[in-house]
Motif scaffolding. Sequence first.
Motif, PDB file in Angstrom:
ATOM      1  N   ARG A  24      -2.354  -7.124  -8.879  1.00 46.21           N
ATOM      2  CA  ARG A  24      -2.259  -5.664  -9.035  1.00 46.21           C
ATOM      3  C   ARG A  24      -3.388  -4.995  -8.262  1.00 46.21           C
ATOM      4  O   ARG A  24      -4.516  -5.462  -8.243  1.00 46.21           O
ATOM      5  CB  ARG A  24      -2.352  -5.264 -10.501  1.00 46.21           C
ATOM      6  N   THR A  25      -3.064  -3.893  -7.637  1.00 48.74           N
ATOM      7  CA  THR A  25      -4.040  -3.151  -6.854  1.00 48.74           C
ATOM      8  C   THR A  25      -5.020  -2.434  -7.777  1.00 48.74           C
ATOM      9  O   THR A  25      -4.619  -1.851  -8.778  1.00 48.74           O
ATOM     10  CB  THR A  25      -3.324  -2.125  -5.962  1.00 48.74           C
ATOM     11  N   VAL A  26      -6.302  -2.478  -7.416  1.00 45.61           N
ATOM     12  CA  VAL A  26      -7.349  -1.787  -8.168  1.00 45.61           C
ATOM     13  C   VAL A  26      -7.825  -0.618  -7.316  1.00 45.61           C
ATOM     14  O   VAL A  26      -8.200  -0.793  -6.159  1.00 45.61           O
ATOM     15  CB  VAL A  26      -8.529  -2.726  -8.495  1.00 45.61           C
ATOM     16  N   VAL A  27      -7.799   0.587  -7.909  1.00 48.63           N
ATOM     17  CA  VAL A  27      -8.180   1.807  -7.201  1.00 48.63           C
ATOM     18  C   VAL A  27      -9.331   2.464  -7.942  1.00 48.63           C
ATOM     19  O   VAL A  27      -9.278   2.637  -9.161  1.00 48.63           O
ATOM     20  CB  VAL A  27      -6.969   2.777  -7.113  1.00 48.63           C
ATOM     21  N   LYS A  36      -8.999   2.193  -2.406  1.00 47.20           N
ATOM     22  CA  LYS A  36      -8.531   0.882  -2.854  1.00 47.20           C
ATOM     23  C   LYS A  36      -9.715  -0.076  -2.865  1.00 47.20           C
ATOM     24  O   LYS A  36     -10.388  -0.262  -1.860  1.00 47.20           O
ATOM     25  CB  LYS A  36      -7.443   0.349  -1.933  1.00 47.20           C
ATOM     26  N   THR A  49      -7.649  -6.321  -5.257  1.00 46.05           N
ATOM     27  CA  THR A  49      -6.579  -6.735  -6.156  1.00 46.05           C
ATOM     28  C   THR A  49      -7.139  -7.580  -7.293  1.00 46.05           C
ATOM     29  O   THR A  49      -8.150  -8.275  -7.133  1.00 46.05           O
ATOM     30  CB  THR A  49      -5.507  -7.562  -5.418  1.00 46.05           C
ATOM     31  N   ASP A  69       1.250  -0.155 -12.723  1.00 43.93           N
ATOM     32  CA  ASP A  69       1.471  -0.979 -11.534  1.00 43.93           C
ATOM     33  C   ASP A  69       0.167  -1.179 -10.777  1.00 43.93           C
ATOM     34  O   ASP A  69       0.029  -2.133 -10.026  1.00 43.93           O
ATOM     35  CB  ASP A  69       2.500  -0.333 -10.606  1.00 43.93           C
ATOM     36  N   THR A  70      -0.755  -0.242 -10.961  1.00 43.55           N
ATOM     37  CA  THR A  70      -2.106  -0.349 -10.390  1.00 43.55           C
ATOM     38  C   THR A  70      -3.122  -0.217 -11.516  1.00 43.55           C
ATOM     39  O   THR A  70      -2.819   0.291 -12.585  1.00 43.55           O
ATOM     40  CB  THR A  70      -2.378   0.755  -9.343  1.00 43.55           C
ATOM     41  N   LEU A 110      -6.448   1.653 -12.431  1.00 50.23           N
ATOM     42  CA  LEU A 110      -7.248   2.807 -12.026  1.00 50.23           C
ATOM     43  C   LEU A 110      -8.583   2.759 -12.760  1.00 50.23           C
ATOM     44  O   LEU A 110      -8.624   2.698 -13.993  1.00 50.23           O
ATOM     45  CB  LEU A 110      -6.518   4.107 -12.362  1.00 50.23           C
TER      46      LEU A 110
END
Length: 100
Positions: free
Chosen positions: A11-14, A20, A23, A75-76, A78
């Motif tokens: 999962r993408t970490v922002v 960004k 992950t 999905d990400t 945050l």
Amino acid sequence: MRFTESVVQGRTVVAAGGQKLGTVETLTLDDQTWIVEALQVKLASESADELGVYWNYFHAGRVDVPTRLVHSVSDTVLLAVTVEELHRTLSAEAASAQAP
């Protein structure tokens, strides 16, 4: 005792500023309480540079982000902090861990 699990891997970490960070690679769990303590994040090259973490094409830098810094997960992931604030937090925690 702590152990890691790769349930949400990829999962993408922002960061809070919209940058960004990387992950999710693994979760760090406490085996007594089953509480997720941290997310191990495989850093993107730009984020690694900003955080002062070694990164190259053969070895991606990684950091453990405490769950108290996570704002939300879908999905990400945050974060509630910017990359600069994360750098200060991780530096302070590293310094306090090295103190006698």
